[in-house]
Scaffold this motif. Sequence first.
Motif, PDB file in Angstrom:
ATOM      1  N   PHE A 504       0.993  -1.206   0.267  1.00 12.20           N
ATOM      2  CA  PHE A 504      -0.246  -0.324   0.162  1.00 12.20           C
ATOM      3  C   PHE A 504       0.768   1.177  -0.214  1.00 12.20           C
ATOM      4  O   PHE A 504       1.933   1.359   0.310  1.00 12.20           O
ATOM      5  N   ARG A 505       0.078   2.119  -0.842  1.00 17.23           N
ATOM      6  CA  ARG A 505       1.240   3.423  -0.708  1.00 17.23           C
ATOM      7  C   ARG A 505       0.032   4.344  -0.207  1.00 17.23           C
ATOM      8  O   ARG A 505      -0.744   4.549  -0.073  1.00 17.23           O
ATOM      9  N   THR A 506       0.717   4.909   1.158  1.00 15.70           N
ATOM     10  CA  THR A 506      -0.017   6.403   1.804  1.00 15.70           C
ATOM     11  C   THR A 506      -0.085   7.377   0.722  1.00 15.70           C
ATOM     12  O   THR A 506      -0.143   7.110  -0.360  1.00 15.70           O
ATOM     13  N   LEU A 507      -1.895   8.365   1.347  1.00 17.34           N
ATOM     14  CA  LEU A 507      -2.465   8.889   0.098  1.00 17.34           C
ATOM     15  C   LEU A 507      -1.154  10.114  -0.502  1.00 17.34           C
ATOM     16  O   LEU A 507      -0.363  10.645   0.397  1.00 17.34           O
ATOM     17  N   ASP A 508      -1.155   9.769  -1.677  1.00 14.66           N
ATOM     18  CA  ASP A 508      -0.546  10.842  -2.800  1.00 14.66           C
ATOM     19  C   ASP A 508      -1.583  11.868  -3.346  1.00 14.66           C
ATOM     20  O   ASP A 508      -1.759  11.628  -4.213  1.00 14.66           O
ATOM     21  N   ILE A 509      -1.332  13.302  -2.074  1.00 13.55           N
ATOM     22  CA  ILE A 509      -2.826  13.834  -2.664  1.00 13.55           C
ATOM     23  C   ILE A 509      -1.741  15.258  -2.673  1.00 13.55           C
ATOM     24  O   ILE A 509      -0.716  15.277  -2.432  1.00 13.55           O
ATOM     25  N   TRP A 530       2.943  21.174  -2.559  1.00 13.70           N
ATOM     26  CA  TRP A 530       2.650  20.333  -1.213  1.00 13.70           C
ATOM     27  C   TRP A 530       2.143  19.443  -1.349  1.00 13.70           C
ATOM     28  O   TRP A 530       0.604  19.761  -1.740  1.00 13.70           O
ATOM     29  N   ARG A 531       2.506  18.551  -1.760  1.00 15.59           N
ATOM     30  CA  ARG A 531       1.711  17.029  -1.991  1.00 15.59           C
ATOM     31  C   ARG A 531       2.854  15.473  -1.547  1.00 15.59           C
ATOM     32  O   ARG A 531       3.676  15.877  -0.849  1.00 15.59           O
ATOM     33  N   ALA A 532       1.783  15.061  -1.143  1.00 13.08           N
ATOM     34  CA  ALA A 532       2.419  13.358  -0.737  1.00 13.08           C
ATOM     35  C   ALA A 532       3.177  13.423   0.799  1.00 13.08           C
ATOM     36  O   ALA A 532       2.168  13.923   1.704  1.00 13.08           O
ATOM     37  N   LEU A 603      11.218   6.936  -4.669  1.00 13.43           N
ATOM     38  CA  LEU A 603      12.053   7.187  -5.106  1.00 13.43           C
ATOM     39  C   LEU A 603      11.382   7.712  -6.317  1.00 13.43           C
ATOM     40  O   LEU A 603      11.776   7.678  -7.823  1.00 13.43           O
ATOM     41  N   GLU A 604      10.961   9.296  -6.210  1.00 10.71           N
ATOM     42  CA  GLU A 604      10.785  10.000  -7.448  1.00 10.71           C
ATOM     43  C   GLU A 604      10.843  11.360  -7.220  1.00 10.71           C
ATOM     44  O   GLU A 604      10.861  12.072  -8.677  1.00 10.71           O
ATOM     45  N   THR A 605      12.579  11.763  -6.535  1.00  9.72           N
ATOM     46  CA  THR A 605      13.311  12.835  -6.650  1.00  9.72           C
ATOM     47  C   THR A 605      13.976  12.370  -7.303  1.00  9.72           C
ATOM     48  O   THR A 605      14.676  11.697  -6.229  1.00  9.72           O
ATOM     49  N   ASN A 627       7.587   8.333 -12.754  1.00  7.17           N
ATOM     50  CA  ASN A 627       5.920   8.612 -13.614  1.00  7.17           C
ATOM     51  C   ASN A 627       6.467  10.821 -12.906  1.00  7.17           C
ATOM     52  O   ASN A 627       7.052  11.429 -13.930  1.00  7.17           O
ATOM     53  N   ASP A 628       6.607  10.565 -11.266  1.00  8.40           N
ATOM     54  CA  ASP A 628       7.122  11.361 -11.345  1.00  8.40           C
ATOM     55  C   ASP A 628       9.199  11.543 -11.419  1.00  8.40           C
ATOM     56  O   ASP A 628       9.042  12.573 -12.041  1.00  8.40           O
ATOM     57  N   LEU A 629       9.599  10.652 -11.548  1.00 11.96           N
ATOM     58  CA  LEU A 629      10.920  10.898 -11.126  1.00 11.96           C
ATOM     59  C   LEU A 629      11.586  11.268 -12.881  1.00 11.96           C
ATOM     60  O   LEU A 629      12.155  12.403 -12.646  1.00 11.96           O
ATOM     61  N   ASP A 637       7.524  18.479 -17.436  1.00 10.18           N
ATOM     62  CA  ASP A 637       5.820  18.435 -16.984  1.00 10.18           C
ATOM     63  C   ASP A 637       5.368  16.864 -17.926  1.00 10.18           C
ATOM     64  O   ASP A 637       5.183  16.876 -18.359  1.00 10.18           O
ATOM     65  N   ARG A 638       5.096  15.963 -16.574  1.00 11.70           N
ATOM     66  CA  ARG A 638       4.377  15.245 -17.084  1.00 11.70           C
ATOM     67  C   ARG A 638       3.000  15.036 -17.528  1.00 11.70           C
ATOM     68  O   ARG A 638       2.204  14.180 -18.267  1.00 11.70           O
ATOM     69  N   GLU A 639       1.635  16.420 -17.127  1.00  5.85           N
ATOM     70  CA  GLU A 639       1.222  16.209 -17.786  1.00  5.85           C
ATOM     71  C   GLU A 639       0.405  17.724 -18.901  1.00  5.85           C
ATOM     72  O   GLU A 639      -0.290  17.576 -19.419  1.00  5.85           O
TER      73      GLU A 639
HETATM   74 MG    MG Z   1       4.265   9.093  -8.245  1.00  4.94          MG
END
Ligand code: MG
Length: 747
Positions: A504-509, A530-532, A603-605, A627-629, A637-639
């Motif tokens: 389970f990955r904790t909330l990534d909001i 300010w996320r995750a 590991l995303e940064t 995706n983030d890394l 930007d992935r978006e």
């Molecule tokens: Mg991510």
Amino acid sequence: MPERTDSDSRRLLRRLRDSLALPGKGQDRLDRITHLIADSMRSEVCSIYLFRDPETLELCSTEGLKPEAVHQTRLKLGEGLVGQVARMGKPLKTANAPAAKGFRYMPETGEEAYCAFLGVPIQRVGERLGVLVVQSKTERLYAEDEVDALEVVAMVLAEMAELGAFNSDEGMGGKHTHPVLLRGGTGQEGAAEGHVWLHEPRVVVTNPVADDPLTEIERIRDAVAKLRVSVDDLLSLASLDKEQRQVLEAYRMFAHSRGWLRRMEEDITRGLSAEAAVQKEQSSARARMEQVPDAYLRDRLHDLDDLANRLLRILTGQGRDTGAEMPSDPVLVARNIGPAELLDYGRKLKGIVLEEGSVGSHAAIVARALAIPLVIHADRITAEALNGDPILVDGDQGIVHLRPEETIARAFRDKMAMQAQAQERYTSLRGLPAQSKCGTVTALHMNAGLMADLPSLEHSGAEKVGLFRTELQFLIRNQMPKREELARIYTRVLEAAKGRDVTFRTLDIGSDKVLPYMKPQDEPNPAMGWRAIRVGLDKPGVLRMQLQALIRAHRDRPMSVMFPFITEGVEFREARDTLLREMERERAMGHAVPASLRIGAMLETPALAFAPDRFFRETDFISIGGNDLKQFFFAADRENERVRRRYDTLSVAFLEFLRRIVLRCEEHGTELSFCGEDAGRPIEAMCFAAMGIRTLSMRPASIGPVKTLLRRIDLAELRELIDAAMLHGDSVREPVIDWLSQQAEQG
Ligand code: MG
Ligand code: PEP
């Protein structure tokens, strides 16, 4: 020049309507129209230019210009005065056209003889259809009331086109009957064939011309009064949050705007029906929306658009529920849709096509979780599609075929059949390991985010759930879920996994995932904001509640938890300590606690790859969130469609970076996996495996293709090839693909 009166205008509209009602071909109708308008506007020339394709206008009918120019003269969007009208979506007039800036000389038309020019767009709620032009020899500027009158005529033409008045002819006709190809972006891969189901059916205006302006004015006043009451009612609801209230306040302002109602009343006096007057206002708001660079103003124009839709529904009595029956193979078509609404439709949808949307939008997250092919940014789809139209959705290419020709449909079905065959072949590999020729076994796990994903664990042949994204349960509600509710959901997930491990990955909001019930943060760069885990550590209430729910759901089973978006070792330590404290608390309260605990970090940064050794020693496992890394590694930007595919995952730079992470994990005995989208792309996946990332977590449909490829190759050989290729060139993709084709030839 005698002044035009409203009754002139009304007479013209009625003549137009009557003339359009006569039988005849589309071209004859267009010719009758130009003749009527030229006569009524006391102009020598009246011409209709229509879009051939989104960039090209064609002269389709004229009274006054040389007839041989019809269907010959073409202009690009923005070219000449006509092209400018089309581009700007608003009227343009000049007393001396040949001397005007941007005039384009077209000798075949003979128009240089005409000085006075007035062009207005023919458009229907943001859909550009063409340009209507009147010209005259006398050097004079058309008066404002003539501009208004011509705009009203153009509105009626647009409505008539919508109703198919010009069909059965190649000029304007064929709207809603011809095949249309739309190019958008990939939201979720996969192919689907079905029939259109509009999320919000268009309001159909059957009579754009008013017979009795007084009655129509009464109707619009009544409807606006009802609209005002309904907005006030909404505003009086206690449960509104600040943002909803702001939007409704804007609605109220527009609904009470005198200018809005006055403009519509004036258009009715000129001969439009109440519905057509609303749509004319809506069209000009949409045209303005396209011109406004400011996001805030665009949003407000969006509100106005929405309000006009409500007004139309009040006027026509056409609610959202039009009584149409959903086809058995529905492909949902919408401008946009929220995650909860999409979940309501659930798996019965064959495909989804959105006019807006983005890769990381909630709708896309849900579509992905449900494995429904999704095309986003399909410009104009809601204007083109009608309920029940046949439609093909190619989520791989981001292409939509609306009302496809049979040859296209057949080729598409062949492609789907091939994919189904391949899927069957993958099923036969289900029980076999992803063992490469050199003997190395790669563990293939699956990503999930909904209960509905769990059955895929068995079908796909994945060993475990390597990433369970927990955001969806938070995103689809109107309020924060309760601990007990979450614990129940997690328990069901674990039961459905039948003893297989679920990480389970904790909330990534934060970033693109904004909870509807949390105060939105006005951040210039939310993906880097300010996320995750940053939110989790600063406001630990939600994180603790989620951890408690996880502990309770696991009872005495082994538990795996990972924290998203860890950037420094100290963040991991704090998060881990929070979890350990919650374990202690649960134990002290006499609750069962997990038999064992694996605590990992995503590991995303890039910074985390350079963390001190201590971090690698303390972490049970690390999962690369590619995706983030990648978006931070490449600063892309992935978006953002413009840049998100710009840089190659198999570039030497990125692989060099991954190599470093692999080495550090090996050095400290830290388990390493990769759970971003690239893990599910066979070529990328085999390169990662060759470089030493021996656990890959991906969407279930990718397990078959990745396993098939991994079983065919020798990872050690591939490793050598990659090492050599990294010494030359910028990317290893080409040499790797060449190597693969040689392997295929050698059989
Ligand atoms: Mg991510
Ligand atoms: C990632 O960033 O690669 C990842 C798996 O997390 P998400 O896509 O949910 O941000």
